[in-house]
Design an enzyme around this catalytic site. Structure first.
Site, PDB file in Angstrom:
ATOM      1  N   ARG A 183       0.563  20.063   4.710  1.00 45.77           N
ATOM      2  CA  ARG A 183       0.478  19.421   3.394  1.00 45.77           C
ATOM      3  C   ARG A 183      -0.890  18.785   3.228  1.00 45.77           C
ATOM      4  O   ARG A 183      -1.389  18.103   4.121  1.00 45.77           O
ATOM      5  CB  ARG A 183       1.578  18.353   3.282  1.00 45.77           C
ATOM      6  CG  ARG A 183       2.577  18.669   2.202  1.00 45.77           C
ATOM      7  CD  ARG A 183       3.752  17.763   2.291  1.00 45.77           C
ATOM      8  NE  ARG A 183       3.446  16.394   1.857  1.00 45.77           N
ATOM      9  CZ  ARG A 183       4.385  15.475   1.669  1.00 45.77           C
ATOM     10  NH1 ARG A 183       5.645  15.765   1.881  1.00 45.77           N
ATOM     11  NH2 ARG A 183       4.051  14.273   1.286  1.00 45.77           N
ATOM     12  N   ARG A 185       7.759   3.730  -7.522  1.00 45.42           N
ATOM     13  CA  ARG A 185       6.730   3.375  -6.547  1.00 45.42           C
ATOM     14  C   ARG A 185       5.833   2.262  -7.061  1.00 45.42           C
ATOM     15  O   ARG A 185       4.988   1.771  -6.314  1.00 45.42           O
ATOM     16  CB  ARG A 185       5.870   4.610  -6.236  1.00 45.42           C
ATOM     17  CG  ARG A 185       6.275   5.347  -4.964  1.00 45.42           C
ATOM     18  CD  ARG A 185       5.394   6.576  -4.841  1.00 45.42           C
ATOM     19  NE  ARG A 185       5.196   7.063  -3.504  1.00 45.42           N
ATOM     20  CZ  ARG A 185       5.874   8.063  -2.964  1.00 45.42           C
ATOM     21  NH1 ARG A 185       6.857   8.630  -3.599  1.00 45.42           N
ATOM     22  NH2 ARG A 185       5.581   8.489  -1.755  1.00 45.42           N
ATOM     23  N   LYS A 201      12.704   9.503   3.641  1.00 49.58           N
ATOM     24  CA  LYS A 201      13.441   9.482   2.371  1.00 49.58           C
ATOM     25  C   LYS A 201      13.896  10.895   1.993  1.00 49.58           C
ATOM     26  O   LYS A 201      15.046  11.105   1.621  1.00 49.58           O
ATOM     27  CB  LYS A 201      12.580   8.909   1.237  1.00 49.58           C
ATOM     28  CG  LYS A 201      12.084   7.496   1.497  1.00 49.58           C
ATOM     29  CD  LYS A 201      11.237   6.977   0.346  1.00 49.58           C
ATOM     30  CE  LYS A 201       9.979   7.783   0.078  1.00 49.58           C
ATOM     31  NZ  LYS A 201       8.920   7.625   1.080  1.00 49.58           N
ATOM     32  N   ARG A 260      -2.305   6.243   1.885  1.00 48.63           N
ATOM     33  CA  ARG A 260      -0.914   6.179   1.410  1.00 48.63           C
ATOM     34  C   ARG A 260      -0.200   4.944   1.950  1.00 48.63           C
ATOM     35  O   ARG A 260       0.565   4.305   1.243  1.00 48.63           O
ATOM     36  CB  ARG A 260      -0.179   7.459   1.816  1.00 48.63           C
ATOM     37  CG  ARG A 260      -0.602   8.643   0.969  1.00 48.63           C
ATOM     38  CD  ARG A 260      -0.243   9.949   1.606  1.00 48.63           C
ATOM     39  NE  ARG A 260       1.182  10.132   1.718  1.00 48.63           N
ATOM     40  CZ  ARG A 260       1.741  11.038   2.512  1.00 48.63           C
ATOM     41  NH1 ARG A 260       0.993  11.822   3.267  1.00 48.63           N
ATOM     42  NH2 ARG A 260       3.040  11.168   2.534  1.00 48.63           N
ATOM     43  N   ARG A 313       4.140  16.416  10.723  1.00 48.77           N
ATOM     44  CA  ARG A 313       4.409  17.264   9.565  1.00 48.77           C
ATOM     45  C   ARG A 313       3.141  18.016   9.149  1.00 48.77           C
ATOM     46  O   ARG A 313       3.213  19.165   8.696  1.00 48.77           O
ATOM     47  CB  ARG A 313       4.909  16.401   8.402  1.00 48.77           C
ATOM     48  CG  ARG A 313       5.292  17.212   7.191  1.00 48.77           C
ATOM     49  CD  ARG A 313       5.972  16.362   6.154  1.00 48.77           C
ATOM     50  NE  ARG A 313       5.096  15.315   5.648  1.00 48.77           N
ATOM     51  CZ  ARG A 313       5.500  14.330   4.860  1.00 48.77           C
ATOM     52  NH1 ARG A 313       6.761  14.236   4.502  1.00 48.77           N
ATOM     53  NH2 ARG A 313       4.650  13.428   4.427  1.00 48.77           N
TER      54      ARG A 313
HETATM   55  P1  B4P Z   1      10.010  12.797   4.914  1.00 50.80           P
HETATM   56  O1  B4P Z   1      11.490  12.663   4.826  1.00 50.80           O
HETATM   57  O2  B4P Z   1       9.415  14.040   4.388  1.00 50.80           O
HETATM   58  O3  B4P Z   1       9.193  11.588   4.292  1.00 50.80           O
HETATM   59  P2  B4P Z   1       9.252  10.952   2.840  1.00 50.80           P
HETATM   60  O4  B4P Z   1       9.327   9.498   3.104  1.00 50.80           O
HETATM   61  O5  B4P Z   1      10.310  11.546   1.982  1.00 50.80           O
HETATM   62  O6  B4P Z   1       7.967  11.505   2.104  1.00 50.80           O
HETATM   63  P3  B4P Z   1       6.568  10.980   1.642  1.00 50.80           P
HETATM   64  O7  B4P Z   1       6.626   9.559   1.156  1.00 50.80           O
HETATM   65  O8  B4P Z   1       5.626  11.320   2.738  1.00 50.80           O
HETATM   66  O9  B4P Z   1       6.171  11.894   0.413  1.00 50.80           O
HETATM   67  P4  B4P Z   1       6.534  12.012  -1.132  1.00 50.80           P
HETATM   68  O10 B4P Z   1       6.912  13.431  -1.303  1.00 50.80           O
HETATM   69  O11 B4P Z   1       7.506  10.981  -1.630  1.00 50.80           O
HETATM   70  O12 B4P Z   1       9.686  12.622   6.454  1.00 50.80           O
HETATM   71  C1  B4P Z   1       8.369  12.691   6.944  1.00 50.80           C
HETATM   72  C2  B4P Z   1       8.302  13.429   8.255  1.00 50.80           C
HETATM   73  O13 B4P Z   1       9.064  12.740   9.264  1.00 50.80           O
HETATM   74  C3  B4P Z   1       8.886  14.838   8.205  1.00 50.80           C
HETATM   75  O14 B4P Z   1       8.055  15.681   8.946  1.00 50.80           O
HETATM   76  C4  B4P Z   1      10.238  14.697   8.833  1.00 50.80           C
HETATM   77  O15 B4P Z   1      10.657  15.892   9.490  1.00 50.80           O
HETATM   78  C5  B4P Z   1      10.008  13.596   9.843  1.00 50.80           C
HETATM   79  N1  B4P Z   1      11.207  12.800  10.105  1.00 50.80           N
HETATM   80  C6  B4P Z   1      12.114  12.370   9.168  1.00 50.80           C
HETATM   81  N2  B4P Z   1      13.077  11.635   9.775  1.00 50.80           N
HETATM   82  C7  B4P Z   1      12.750  11.592  11.120  1.00 50.80           C
HETATM   83  C8  B4P Z   1      13.352  10.982  12.270  1.00 50.80           C
HETATM   84  N3  B4P Z   1      14.477  10.271  12.197  1.00 50.80           N
HETATM   85  N4  B4P Z   1      12.737  11.128  13.465  1.00 50.80           N
HETATM   86  C9  B4P Z   1      11.593  11.844  13.570  1.00 50.80           C
HETATM   87  N5  B4P Z   1      10.982  12.458  12.517  1.00 50.80           N
HETATM   88  C10 B4P Z   1      11.555  12.330  11.311  1.00 50.80           C
HETATM   89  O16 B4P Z   1       5.143  11.728  -1.886  1.00 50.80           O
HETATM   90  C11 B4P Z   1       3.989  12.534  -1.726  1.00 50.80           C
HETATM   91  C12 B4P Z   1       2.885  12.141  -2.727  1.00 50.80           C
HETATM   92  O17 B4P Z   1       3.315  12.433  -4.093  1.00 50.80           O
HETATM   93  C13 B4P Z   1       2.512  10.646  -2.796  1.00 50.80           C
HETATM   94  O18 B4P Z   1       1.553  10.292  -1.828  1.00 50.80           O
HETATM   95  C14 B4P Z   1       1.960  10.525  -4.252  1.00 50.80           C
HETATM   96  O19 B4P Z   1       0.640  10.977  -4.345  1.00 50.80           O
HETATM   97  C15 B4P Z   1       2.831  11.452  -5.035  1.00 50.80           C
HETATM   98  N6  B4P Z   1       3.994  10.786  -5.659  1.00 50.80           N
HETATM   99  C16 B4P Z   1       5.307  11.046  -5.387  1.00 50.80           C
HETATM  100  N7  B4P Z   1       6.105  10.264  -6.137  1.00 50.80           N
HETATM  101  C17 B4P Z   1       5.282   9.482  -6.901  1.00 50.80           C
HETATM  102  C18 B4P Z   1       5.522   8.460  -7.876  1.00 50.80           C
HETATM  103  N8  B4P Z   1       6.750   8.081  -8.218  1.00 50.80           N
HETATM  104  N9  B4P Z   1       4.445   7.854  -8.462  1.00 50.80           N
HETATM  105  C19 B4P Z   1       3.205   8.228  -8.147  1.00 50.80           C
HETATM  106  N10 B4P Z   1       2.913   9.188  -7.246  1.00 50.80           N
HETATM  107  C20 B4P Z   1       3.938   9.811  -6.619  1.00 50.80           C
END
Ligand code: B4P
Length: 187
Positions: free
Chosen positions: A133, A88, A13, A144, A127
Site C-alpha cells: 500500500r 476521523r 479496525k 498517520r 502490511r
Molecule cells: P487493519 O485492520 O488493516 O488496520 P486499520 O486500522 O483498519 O487501517 P488503517 O487505519 O491503516 O487504514 P484506513 O483504510 O482506515 O490492520 C493493519 C495491519 O495489521 C494488517 O496488516 C493486519 O493484517 C494486521 N493486524 C490486524 N490485527 C492484527 C493482530 N491482532 N495481530 C497482528 N496483526 C494484525 O485509512 C487509510 C487512509 O485513507 C488514511 O491514512 C487517510 O488518508 C484515508 N482516510 C480513510 N478514512 C478517512 C476519513 N474518514 N477522513 C479522511 N481520510 C480518510
C-alpha cells in the site's frame, strides 16, 4: 445495531470490522476501502484523495463529507452497520452525530481498539511488505500516527462523555480480539 470502530492506523479496525460484519450480517462502511477503490478506478475523488493518502495525510473534510453522507444514506445501512475508518475529525463526528440524531438512531457500541505505537508500526510495516500500500511507507506511517493523535484521538473523549466507549486491548491474536469484542457487545 450500529457499531463504531475507533483506533489508530493499523489497530485492526478493518480486520475486526470484517469479522463483525460477517458474524452479525451487517453492512460495513469503510472510508479507507471506498477511497482506495476510487483511487484504483481513477475517479476525480480518487485522484484528489490519492495525493493526501500517499503522504499519510487525511483526505480533507470538504472532499470526504459527501462520501460519508452517501454511505450513511444507503438503504441497506438503515437499521445497522459497522462504521470503520470514520469519523476521523471533529467535523466528521458532527456529521455522523447529526445524521443519527435526525434519524432517531444511535451508536449502540463504540469500540476503541487499543494497540501500543511500536506494535502499530510493526503491523503496518508488515502490511507494506504483503500488500504494497502506497501509504504504508515509513514516512507516511509516521505522519498517520501524528495526525491520529492530533485529529482523531480527541474523538475518544467526545464519545466517552456519553459513556459508551469500550476499550478493547487489541494486541492478541485476531481470534482472541474478536472473542473479546463478542463478549463486550454481548453477541
Ligand atoms: P487493519 O485492520 O488493516 O488496520 P486499520 O486500522 O483498519 O487501517 P488503517 O487505519 O491503516 O487504514 P484506513 O483504510 O482506515 O490492520 C493493519 C495491519 O495489521 C494488517 O496488516 C493486519 O493484517 C494486521 N493486524 C490486524 N490485527 C492484527 C493482530 N491482532 N495481530 C497482528 N496483526 C494484525 O485509512 C487509510 C487512509 O485513507 C488514511 O491514512 C487517510 O488518508 C484515508 N482516510 C480513510 N478514512 C478517512 C476519513 N474518514 N477522513 C479522511 N481520510 C480518510
Amino acid at each position: 445495531m450500529f457499531i463504531l470502530l475507533l483506533g489508530a492506523p493499523g489497530s485492526g479496525k478493518g480486520t475486526q470490522g470484517n469479522i463483525l460484519a460477517e458474524r452479525l450480517g451487517l453492512p460495513k462502511i469503510t472510508t479507507g476501502d471506498l477511497l482506495r477503490a476510487a483511487v484504483q478506478q481513477g475517479t476525480p475523488l480518487g485522484r484528489e484523495a490519492k495525493t493526501y493518502m500517499d503522504k499519510g495525510q487525511l483526505v480533507p473534510d470538504a472532499v470526504i463529507m459527501g462520501l460519508i453522507k452517501d454511505q450513511l444514506a444507503r438503504p441497506e445501512a438503515a437499521n445497522g452497520a459497522i462504521l470503520d475508518g470514520f469519523p476521523r475529525t471533529a467535523a466528521q463526528a458532527e456529521l455522523v452525530d447529526t445524521t443519527f440524531a435526525e434519524r432517531g438512531a444511535r451508536l449502540h457500541h463504540i469500540l476503541l481498539l487499543d494497540v501500543p505505537e511500536d506494535e502499530l508500526v510493526r503491523r503496518v510495516q508488515g502490511r507494506a511488505v504483503l500488500e504494497g500500500r502506497s501509504d504504508d511507507t515509513p514516512a507516511a506511517i509516521r505522519t498517520r500516527l501524528e495526525i491520529y493523535q492530533r485529529d482523531t484521538a480527541p474523538l475518544i473523549a467526545h464519545y466517552a462523555q456519553r459513556g459508551n466507549v469500550r476499550r478493547v486491548p487489541a494486541t492478541g491474536t485476531v481470534d482472541d480480539i474478536a472473542m473479546e469484542i463478542k463478549r463486550l457487545i454481548g453477541r
